[in-house]
Design an enzyme around this catalytic site. Structure first.
Site, short mmCIF file in Angstrom:
data_model
loop_
_atom_site.label_atom_id
_atom_site.label_comp_id
_atom_site.label_asym_id
_atom_site.label_seq_id
_atom_site.Cartn_x
_atom_site.Cartn_y
_atom_site.Cartn_z
N GLY A 14 21.43 -11.37 7.73
CA GLY A 14 20.18 -11.43 8.48
C GLY A 14 20.35 -11.72 9.95
O GLY A 14 19.38 -11.97 10.65
N LEU A 15 21.59 -11.68 10.45
CA LEU A 15 21.80 -11.98 11.87
C LEU A 15 22.07 -10.73 12.70
O LEU A 15 22.45 -10.81 13.86
CB LEU A 15 22.96 -12.98 12.03
CG LEU A 15 22.70 -14.37 11.43
CD1 LEU A 15 23.88 -15.29 11.69
CD2 LEU A 15 21.43 -14.99 11.99
N PRO A 50 28.35 -13.56 10.97
CA PRO A 50 28.53 -13.31 9.53
C PRO A 50 27.83 -12.00 9.13
O PRO A 50 26.74 -11.72 9.64
CB PRO A 50 27.85 -14.50 8.86
CG PRO A 50 27.54 -15.48 9.92
CD PRO A 50 27.62 -14.80 11.24
N ASP A 78 15.89 -4.90 14.92
CA ASP A 78 17.24 -5.45 15.13
C ASP A 78 17.91 -4.81 16.35
O ASP A 78 18.39 -5.51 17.24
CB ASP A 78 18.13 -5.15 13.92
CG ASP A 78 17.96 -6.17 12.82
OD1 ASP A 78 16.93 -6.86 12.83
OD2 ASP A 78 18.86 -6.27 11.97
N SER A 113 24.37 -8.30 12.32
CA SER A 113 25.75 -7.95 12.62
C SER A 113 25.94 -6.43 12.73
O SER A 113 26.68 -5.95 13.59
CB SER A 113 26.68 -8.60 11.60
OG SER A 113 27.38 -7.67 10.86
N ALA A 129 23.81 -4.01 13.71
CA ALA A 129 23.30 -3.47 14.98
C ALA A 129 24.18 -3.93 16.15
O ALA A 129 24.41 -3.19 17.10
CB ALA A 129 21.86 -3.91 15.20
O1 PMV Z 1 18.36 -8.53 7.50
P1 PMV Z 1 18.19 -8.19 8.92
O2 PMV Z 1 18.33 -9.31 9.84
O3 PMV Z 1 18.95 -7.00 9.35
O4 PMV Z 1 16.63 -7.94 9.19
C1 PMV Z 1 15.93 -6.90 8.72
C2 PMV Z 1 14.50 -7.05 9.07
C3 PMV Z 1 13.57 -6.35 8.10
O5 PMV Z 1 12.27 -6.52 8.63
C4 PMV Z 1 13.65 -6.99 6.73
C5 PMV Z 1 13.89 -4.89 7.99
C6 PMV Z 1 13.57 -4.08 9.22
O6 PMV Z 1 14.06 -2.93 9.28
O7 PMV Z 1 12.84 -4.52 10.09
#
Ligand code: PMV
Length: 308
Positions: free
Chosen positions: A100-101, A96, A147, A103, A105
């Site tokens: 936050g998973l 998704p 990520d 996607s 990267a």
């Molecule tokens: O939202 P995500 O899973 O892409 O995670 C980002 C992680 C953060 O620490 C919020 C941002 C970062 O660049 O590390």
């Protein structure tokens, strides 16, 4: 035709504080992937076709200059010193987006690897990681790099910005449920808001970031020792601290509370927050009950993964 793929990821501990130099622990989710097929084409140039978008992207068009998929292709061609190619990239994803998973990267990593393979060039993980990080800047503004690192190396990592990658070896298995609030949220916005909060109230926010850093250090020890009770407790605490950074939400709090009431060992939001996904640490015995509780509390999807 060549194919390449990359996994999703979850951050177990330390998101947001990692942007300020604190450590974070992240693991790949190998069962959820982005796949890229590179197919030779009769048409001039490179086209990107994906159900993620309604349109076909042509890499040569100047009006797609800021598109991260296009940028991933352009950076890779530059790195490979390829000036001209006639290809179609078909991208499909089980991850998704904006949740936050990782996607973003993962798509970039699969594109870089697919193109490198197409041109018969094996790129070192380190090079792939650098290219993906450059593209991440478009998604995140000021990404920490966690990520791209966990996704490119596809191994649990203990990550500190600007330091060599440390791969983690856990004792035992950790069973995680990953529950989606169904609410997309842009990491860039959450990261920017934390930055503003930090600049406004450094004396209140710095101790929160410091404590997250301590939680991550303890979590590493617990994960390496196979102490899942402590891992769980640290997850609850990390969630509270993220809430103090204003990156939780009513939906995330409801899922974390539901996991707690249903017997999870720990739970927290994962990633940028404000929506997206949360994770709950469960056992064979509690997994079904926690899953049902998460769905009842509003999760639109629950994935299960075992981290070892
Ligand atoms: O939202 P995500 O899973 O892409 O995670 C980002 C992680 C953060 O620490 C919020 C941002 C970062 O660049 O590390």
């Amino acid at each position: 035709m060549v194919e390449a793929s990359a996994p999703a990821k979850v951050i177990l501990f330390g998101e947001h504080a990692v942007v300020y130099g604190k450590p974070a622990i992240a693991v790949p989710v190998s069962s959820l992937r982005v796949n890229v097929r590179v197919i030779e084409s009769e048409q001039d140039g490179i086209a990107i076709v994906t159900p993620l978008l309604n349109e076909v992207l042509r890499v040569d068009d100047t009006d797609v200059d800021n598109n991260p998929l296009v940028t991933a292709v352009r950076y890779t061609l530059d790195a490979l010193q390829i000036r001209q190619a006639n290809l179609t990239l078909q991208i499909t994803s089980q991850i998704p987006v904006a949740s936050g998973l990782g996607s973003g990267a993962a798509v970039s990593a699969a594109i870089v690897r697919g193109l490198a393979q197409q041109f018969g060039r094996a790129l070192e993980d380190e090079v792939v990681n650098e290219l993906v990080f450059e593209v991440e800047k478009l998604y995140h503004g000021t990404p920490s790099g966690v990520d791209n690192t966990v996704i490119v190396y596809e191994q649990p990592v203990y990550f500190v910005k600007g330091q060599p990658i440390e791969r983690l070896v856990f004792s035992g298995e950790y069973r995680l449920l990953i529950a989606d609030t169904g609410k997309a949220a842009l990491t860039r916005v959450a990261v920017g808001d934390v930055r503003k909060l930090y600049e406004r109230e450094p004396e209140r926010i710095q101790p929160v970031l410091d404590e997250i850093g301590e939680v991550v250090v303890q979590a590493r020890l617990a994960l390496e020792a196979g102490d899942s009770l402590t891992v769980g407790k640290l997850m609850w605490r990390n969630h509270e601290l993220l809430d103090q950074l204003t990156v939780s939400s009513a939906e995330l709090d409801a899922l974390v509370a539901a996991a707690r009431n249903a017997g999870a060992l720990g739970a927290k939001l994962s990633g940028g927050g404000r929506g997206g996904n949360m994770i709950a640490l469960v056992t064979e015995e509690t997994r079904s009950e926690v899953r049902e509780a998460l769905i009842a509390a509003g999760a639109v999807r629950v994935f299960e993964t075992v981290v070892a």
